[in-house]
Design a protein around this motif. Structure first.
Motif, mmCIF file in Angstrom:
data_model
loop_
_atom_site.group_PDB
_atom_site.id
_atom_site.type_symbol
_atom_site.label_atom_id
_atom_site.label_comp_id
_atom_site.label_asym_id
_atom_site.label_seq_id
_atom_site.Cartn_x
_atom_site.Cartn_y
_atom_site.Cartn_z
ATOM 1 N N ASP A 37 1.591 -8.143 -3.848
ATOM 2 C CA ASP A 37 0.588 -8.630 -2.889
ATOM 3 C C ASP A 37 0.678 -7.907 -1.546
ATOM 4 O O ASP A 37 -0.334 -7.468 -1.000
ATOM 5 C CB ASP A 37 0.748 -10.136 -2.686
ATOM 6 C CG ASP A 37 0.357 -10.919 -3.940
ATOM 7 O OD1 ASP A 37 -0.365 -10.339 -4.781
ATOM 8 O OD2 ASP A 37 0.781 -12.085 -4.067
ATOM 9 N N PHE A 38 1.900 -7.805 -0.996
ATOM 10 C CA PHE A 38 2.004 -7.149 0.320
ATOM 11 C C PHE A 38 1.746 -5.643 0.211
ATOM 12 O O PHE A 38 1.231 -5.021 1.149
ATOM 13 C CB PHE A 38 3.364 -7.440 0.977
ATOM 14 C CG PHE A 38 4.460 -6.444 0.686
ATOM 15 C CD1 PHE A 38 4.511 -5.225 1.365
ATOM 16 C CD2 PHE A 38 5.450 -6.727 -0.251
ATOM 17 C CE1 PHE A 38 5.527 -4.318 1.117
ATOM 18 C CE2 PHE A 38 6.457 -5.830 -0.503
ATOM 19 C CZ PHE A 38 6.494 -4.613 0.171
ATOM 20 N N GLU A 64 10.232 -7.145 3.262
ATOM 21 C CA GLU A 64 9.440 -6.261 2.407
ATOM 22 C C GLU A 64 10.301 -5.144 1.833
ATOM 23 O O GLU A 64 10.158 -4.781 0.653
ATOM 24 C CB GLU A 64 8.265 -5.688 3.207
ATOM 25 C CG GLU A 64 7.182 -6.716 3.504
ATOM 26 C CD GLU A 64 6.146 -6.207 4.502
ATOM 27 O OE1 GLU A 64 5.064 -6.814 4.592
ATOM 28 O OE2 GLU A 64 6.433 -5.213 5.206
ATOM 29 N N GLN A 91 -0.438 -4.249 -1.783
ATOM 30 C CA GLN A 91 -1.903 -4.110 -1.846
ATOM 31 C C GLN A 91 -2.537 -4.199 -0.460
ATOM 32 O O GLN A 91 -3.602 -3.626 -0.212
ATOM 33 C CB GLN A 91 -2.495 -5.196 -2.760
ATOM 34 C CG GLN A 91 -2.190 -4.984 -4.238
ATOM 35 C CD GLN A 91 -2.969 -3.820 -4.823
ATOM 36 O OE1 GLN A 91 -2.621 -2.656 -4.616
ATOM 37 N NE2 GLN A 91 -4.032 -4.111 -5.552
ATOM 38 N N ARG A 92 -1.895 -4.919 0.438
ATOM 39 C CA ARG A 92 -2.462 -5.087 1.784
ATOM 40 C C ARG A 92 -2.201 -3.872 2.684
ATOM 41 O O ARG A 92 -2.784 -3.749 3.759
ATOM 42 C CB ARG A 92 -1.882 -6.339 2.446
ATOM 43 C CG ARG A 92 -2.371 -7.653 1.809
ATOM 44 C CD ARG A 92 -2.050 -8.833 2.699
ATOM 45 N NE ARG A 92 -0.622 -9.039 2.859
ATOM 46 C CZ ARG A 92 0.136 -9.805 2.075
ATOM 47 N NH1 ARG A 92 -0.423 -10.451 1.055
ATOM 48 N NH2 ARG A 92 1.420 -9.947 2.305
ATOM 49 N N GLY A 130 -2.017 1.235 -0.201
ATOM 50 C CA GLY A 130 -1.410 0.580 -1.351
ATOM 51 C C GLY A 130 -0.093 1.222 -1.734
ATOM 52 O O GLY A 130 0.787 1.444 -0.890
#
Length: 610
Positions: A485-486, A509, A488-489, A493
């Motif tokens: 998810d992070f 992260e 993709q943000r 990517g």
């Protein structure tokens, strides 16, 4: 004590250490075996670049040696003296052709010699880097990253001039000097002996300079190592420096190190520079002898005017190689100072070595045993004291205890970063010392609290765990640990560049990426050393859910201060000062109300207090 005085005291301590180090380094004699070892890196090119460069060098040198004879003896004594215009034109054409040949030979020599030198430097740097990568953790425990960087970069760079110019120039100058001496003795032994009387005196004086020059260049190398070590440490720790407002003290310390480096270069270059004026003085004396004694021999008709002219040319050619030999000698001294440091690393043997006949691990189950293992990082403190334990295939084993109890040491021994001081560690019944290192570590993945992220993309960092993994496998690993998810943000990517040490990512992260990297490797043994310490509670919950699936079928060693993360472990081992004081499941240990029970209670009380 004021901050300024404290900084001055720190710098003075550094200077005293520096002088002691030099005193230790300069007493070694010139090591000819080391020079031969250094030149052995030319072997791969002994039948290609080296002979081509030497052939070009010999062609240009032969032409330069022939030219003065043609100019002096043939042009002056025959063409000019006899007023033979045709012969004069012919000789001028021959001289022009010879200088053209010399130009082409020199151009080819420079091209091939530089190619040769760059190849040798490339090979040497690759050899040193590859060797350092295979050294044991003890090697890195006692050396700063900066000092290692200096050996691989600066010290090898200092050999570049020797290999690109020095060696061939040395051969060329020796050949030139030998050729000149032979020709001069043929032309006039009397005049040659008169001119060369200065050579023995020059040799005696120059030998006195050698030890001092060599000491100076050793000092330069040591100071460069200290300067680079401090720079590396300062840059890595810049956040700590700024947070404690220690910029002035750090700058004062740097000024001391930088001054030492400046002074070492100044002293070395000053001593090296003494050689060329000395050669020029010898040249002046030789020229004065040539004019005085040569004029006398012309008057007595012992030599002709053409021979005198040839002597003048050869004398000018003679002192240039002598001067260059001094420069080459300085290069050689610099190279010896650097090669001593390079070979010190190359001669370093791993503390953890493979035995002859070491085996490959096949069909790994992950059965780990410690049999009366004792281990010490140094002689002062025992990290593990005769422990015996068993981790069955597929089990999740948690290691708990106070800081310094031996938890990380157990993980280090399983990965064979160190060998036990006594006893043995076994995987699937094999002593780790009987297993090939690559074979062992390919079956182990480690996630540390201090996550290291390499420069490159997110995709490349995760794929570091298994270089042949597909993009789909990388993405799947990221999804399983909750990193997708992070990622993709991010702007690009999985193709986002994370920069050095992953500075654009948060601590949590970076930790998630290290989980994905470890899990992508699909290990049979998984070690998590405080791996969730930097992750927030919400992220940790996601990882715990994924771990239940991912740890299945793998032997997992979990080291954690958050005891809530190890409740479901198959076996919890409680350590204290290198000894196992109790072990069992969470419920069993809580029922005993021993040390584990106290740790859990203390942690929950601390949370309630917060």
């Amino acid at each position: 004590m004021t901050r300024g005085k404290q900084a001055e005291k720190t710098v003075n301590r550094h200077i005293n250490r520096f002088h002691y180090t030099i005193d230790q380094a300069i007493d070694k004699p010139f090591n000819w075996k080391q020079l031969v070892r250094l030149l052995s890196y030319l072997k791969p090119y002994a039948f290609t670049l080296l002979p081509a460069a030497m052939l070009a060098m010999m062609a240009s040198t032969s032409v330069r040696l022939a030219a003065p004879i043609i100019i002096g003896v043939y042009t002056v004594d025959h063409a000019i003296k006899d007023k033979n215009t045709d012969l004069l034109i012919t000789l001028v054409v021959i001289i022009g052709i010879l200088y053209l040949i010399s130009y082409v030979g020199n151009a080819l020599r420079i091209r091939w010699v530089n190619h040769l030198g760059q190849n040798v430097i490339f090979d040497l740097r690759r050899h040193l880097f590859s060797h350092v990568q295979r050294l044991s953790h003890r090697f890195f425990d006692s050396r700063s990253a900066g000092s290692i960087l200096v050996r691989i970069m600066n010290d090898i760079n200092s050999l570049q001039e020797l290999f690109t110019n020095g060696i061939i120039n040395l051969l060329m100058d020796v050949l030139t000097l030998t050729g000149i001496l032979v020709i001069l003795f043929i032309l006039s032994p009397k005049l040659t002996l008169a001119i060369m009387v200065i050579i023995p005196i020059m040799f005696l004086i120059s030998t006195k300079l050698r030890k001092n020059i060599r000491r100076s260049w050793q000092g330069v190398r040591i100071q460069q190592s200290r300067l680079n070590s401090h720079l590396n440490e300062s840059i890595q720790g810049i956040r700590v420096t700024q947070s404690f407002s220690q910029e002035k003290e750090n700058t004062a310390y740097f000024d001391g190190v930088n001054t030492d480096n400046f002074e070492s270069w100044r002293i070395a270059t000053r001593k090296s520079a003494m050689f060329r004026p000395f050669v020029e003085m010898s040249n002046a004396i030789g020229t004065a002898i040539l004019i005085w004694y040569g004029a006398h021999l012309i008057q007595t008709e012992d030599i002709s005017t053409g021979v005198f002219v040839s002597f003048a040319f050869y004398l000018g050619m003679f002192w240039d190689p002598i001067s260059r030999l001094g420069q080459i000698y300085n290069q050689l001294l610099m190279a010896m100072a650097s090669s001593e440091r390079i070979f010190e690393f190359l001669d370093e043997k791993p503390n953890v070595e493979e035995r002859k006949g070491a085996i490959d691990l096949e069909h790994v189950r992950g059965h780990i045993q410690f049999d009366q293992v004792t281990f010490s990082y140094d002689e002062k403190r025992t990290a593990l004291d005769g422990i015996s334990l068993e981790m069955k295939p597929g089990q999740t084993v948690a290691l708990v205890g106070h800081t310094g109890s031996g938890k990380t040491t157990i993980a280090n021994l399983v990965s064979r970063f160190y060998d036990p001081t006594a006893g043995k560690v076994l995987v699937d019944g094999h002593d780790l010392r009987d297993i090939k290192l690559d074979s062992l570590r390919q079956n182990i993945s480690i996630v540390l609290q201090d996550t290291f992220i390499f420069s490159g993309t997110i995709m490349e960092n995760i794929r570091f765990g298994r270089p042949d993994a597909t993009d789909e496998e990388v993405i799947e690993a990221a999804k399983l640990v909750g990193a997708h998810d992070f990622i993709q943000r991010l702007a690009n990517g999985y193709e986002t560049e994370v920069e050095e040490r992953g500075n654009i990512l948060s601590v949590g992260e970076r930790q998630l990426l290290s989980f994905a990297r470890a899990l992508l490797a699909d290990p049979k043994i998984l070690i998590l050393d405080e791996a969730t310490a930097s992750i927030d509670t919400e992220t940790e919950v996601k990882i715990q859910k994924a771990m239940k699936k991912l740890l299945k079928g793998r032997t997992s060693i979990v080291i954690a201060h958050r005891l809530s993360t190890i409740r479901d472990s198959d076996n919890i081992i409680v350590l204290d000062h290198g000894k196992i004081i109790e072990q069992g499941t969470h419920d069993e240990l809580m029922g005993k109300k021993g040390e584990y029970y106290k740790l859990v209670k203390a942690q929950f009380q601390m949370l309630d207090a917060m």
